[in-house]
Design a protein around this motif. Sequence first.
Motif, mmCIF file in Angstrom:
data_model
loop_
_atom_site.group_PDB
_atom_site.id
_atom_site.type_symbol
_atom_site.label_atom_id
_atom_site.label_comp_id
_atom_site.label_asym_id
_atom_site.label_seq_id
_atom_site.Cartn_x
_atom_site.Cartn_y
_atom_site.Cartn_z
ATOM 1 N N LYS B 96 -26.609 -74.861 -7.588
ATOM 2 C CA LYS B 96 -27.208 -74.806 -6.208
ATOM 3 C C LYS B 96 -27.797 -73.718 -6.575
ATOM 4 O O LYS B 96 -28.770 -73.572 -5.347
ATOM 5 C CB LYS B 96 -26.019 -74.629 -4.664
ATOM 6 C CG LYS B 96 -25.204 -75.375 -4.722
ATOM 7 C CD LYS B 96 -23.399 -75.439 -4.035
ATOM 8 C CE LYS B 96 -23.024 -76.228 -4.234
ATOM 9 N NZ LYS B 96 -21.470 -75.769 -3.284
ATOM 10 N N ALA B 97 -27.349 -72.547 -7.456
ATOM 11 C CA ALA B 97 -28.584 -71.476 -7.284
ATOM 12 C C ALA B 97 -30.206 -71.923 -7.747
ATOM 13 O O ALA B 97 -30.962 -72.508 -8.364
ATOM 14 C CB ALA B 97 -27.935 -70.316 -8.194
ATOM 15 N N ALA B 98 -31.049 -71.636 -6.444
ATOM 16 C CA ALA B 98 -32.163 -71.332 -6.273
ATOM 17 C C ALA B 98 -32.879 -70.658 -8.320
ATOM 18 O O ALA B 98 -32.636 -69.488 -8.354
ATOM 19 C CB ALA B 98 -32.809 -70.438 -5.134
ATOM 20 N N GLY B 99 -34.042 -71.145 -8.286
ATOM 21 C CA GLY B 99 -34.567 -71.046 -9.604
ATOM 22 C C GLY B 99 -33.590 -69.849 -10.742
ATOM 23 O O GLY B 99 -33.497 -69.496 -11.682
ATOM 24 N N ASN B 100 -32.674 -71.109 -10.653
ATOM 25 C CA ASN B 100 -31.323 -70.562 -12.044
ATOM 26 C C ASN B 100 -30.694 -69.773 -12.334
ATOM 27 O O ASN B 100 -31.129 -68.967 -13.007
ATOM 28 C CB ASN B 100 -32.197 -71.472 -13.389
ATOM 29 C CG ASN B 100 -32.795 -72.706 -13.357
ATOM 30 O OD1 ASN B 100 -31.580 -73.070 -12.840
ATOM 31 N ND2 ASN B 100 -33.610 -73.363 -13.510
ATOM 32 N N LYS B 101 -31.191 -68.578 -11.261
ATOM 33 C CA LYS B 101 -30.758 -67.286 -10.453
ATOM 34 C C LYS B 101 -28.861 -66.571 -11.747
ATOM 35 O O LYS B 101 -28.536 -67.860 -11.142
ATOM 36 C CB LYS B 101 -31.123 -66.393 -9.466
ATOM 37 C CG LYS B 101 -29.592 -67.073 -8.921
ATOM 38 C CD LYS B 101 -29.658 -66.087 -7.597
ATOM 39 C CE LYS B 101 -28.836 -66.393 -6.654
ATOM 40 N NZ LYS B 101 -28.646 -65.165 -5.580
ATOM 41 N N LEU B 102 -29.465 -65.862 -12.007
ATOM 42 C CA LEU B 102 -27.311 -65.467 -12.591
ATOM 43 C C LEU B 102 -26.781 -64.537 -11.384
ATOM 44 O O LEU B 102 -27.232 -63.751 -10.970
ATOM 45 C CB LEU B 102 -27.688 -64.491 -13.742
ATOM 46 C CG LEU B 102 -28.257 -64.966 -14.905
ATOM 47 C CD1 LEU B 102 -28.579 -64.162 -15.962
ATOM 48 C CD2 LEU B 102 -27.297 -65.960 -16.034
ATOM 49 N N THR B 103 -25.745 -65.042 -11.358
ATOM 50 C CA THR B 103 -24.467 -64.211 -10.594
ATOM 51 C C THR B 103 -23.880 -63.858 -11.279
ATOM 52 O O THR B 103 -23.281 -64.080 -11.975
ATOM 53 C CB THR B 103 -23.798 -65.219 -9.322
ATOM 54 O OG1 THR B 103 -25.183 -65.956 -8.517
ATOM 55 C CG2 THR B 103 -23.192 -64.626 -8.485
ATOM 56 N N PHE B 104 -23.818 -62.527 -11.276
ATOM 57 C CA PHE B 104 -23.053 -61.418 -11.913
ATOM 58 C C PHE B 104 -22.212 -60.452 -11.756
ATOM 59 O O PHE B 104 -21.725 -60.496 -10.342
ATOM 60 C CB PHE B 104 -23.651 -59.535 -12.271
ATOM 61 C CG PHE B 104 -24.557 -60.212 -13.259
ATOM 62 C CD1 PHE B 104 -26.378 -60.892 -13.007
ATOM 63 C CD2 PHE B 104 -24.458 -60.066 -14.930
ATOM 64 C CE1 PHE B 104 -27.022 -60.861 -14.176
ATOM 65 C CE2 PHE B 104 -26.350 -60.520 -15.286
ATOM 66 C CZ PHE B 104 -26.867 -60.820 -15.861
#
Lengths: 114, 114
Positions: B96-104
């Motif tokens: 679901k993350a916009a822009g294929n962002k990483l969550t650390f």
Amino acid sequence: DGGITQSPKYLFRKEGQNVTLSCEQNLNHDAMYWYRQDPGQGLRLIYYSQIVNDFQKGDIAEGYSVSREKKESFPLTVTSAQKNPTAFYLCASSLGQGGNTEAFFGQGTRLTVV
Amino acid sequence: KQEVTQIPAALSVPEGENLVLNCSFTDSAIYNLQWFRQDPGKGLTSLLLIQSSQREQTSGRLNASLDKSSGRSTLYIAASQPGDSATYLCAVIAIKAAGNKLTFGGGTRVLVKP
């Protein structure tokens, strides 16, 4: 050598001054990202760009601006509106095709307000 | 909202002992999970990327497992050496993350004593 180059390594900003952090990649990646790292808070996304001439705000975009005029370059400007800019800034890139791509990071820029 | 947790925050082991680092995430709908190493004052170095369809990945002394259903990944480092001392970060790309962002995650700081 392929990779991501951030410059400068250290940067000092006076109150009310805008500064620009450079990020260049020669990996032919479409997507580029800026993260901010603070002690005890982990990495947070500032801005990202999935293609040239397009970029989107991340989770903490206030006080920052970016441009993406070339595929290999994604500079970040820290404006005077950013109240607490002292942090370690990391640039990353990936192929950006779907989510199954590996992210690569630069060596970072440490910004200090003096 | 995807949240990533790494426990413990710090770990100290004698040289030669195997390291076990844990990463948990709240939303199992991910594209991939990536493990990074960070030395003090440096950028992030990618260690292993596990696609969502994979159960594990190996590189030399490193082995990472992924259990999407339980929201967990474990990084094993065999026969630890003082040079393995660093902070280890895991990150996921949520579907679901916009822009294929990483969550650390917040990272685990590892010290290997000679």
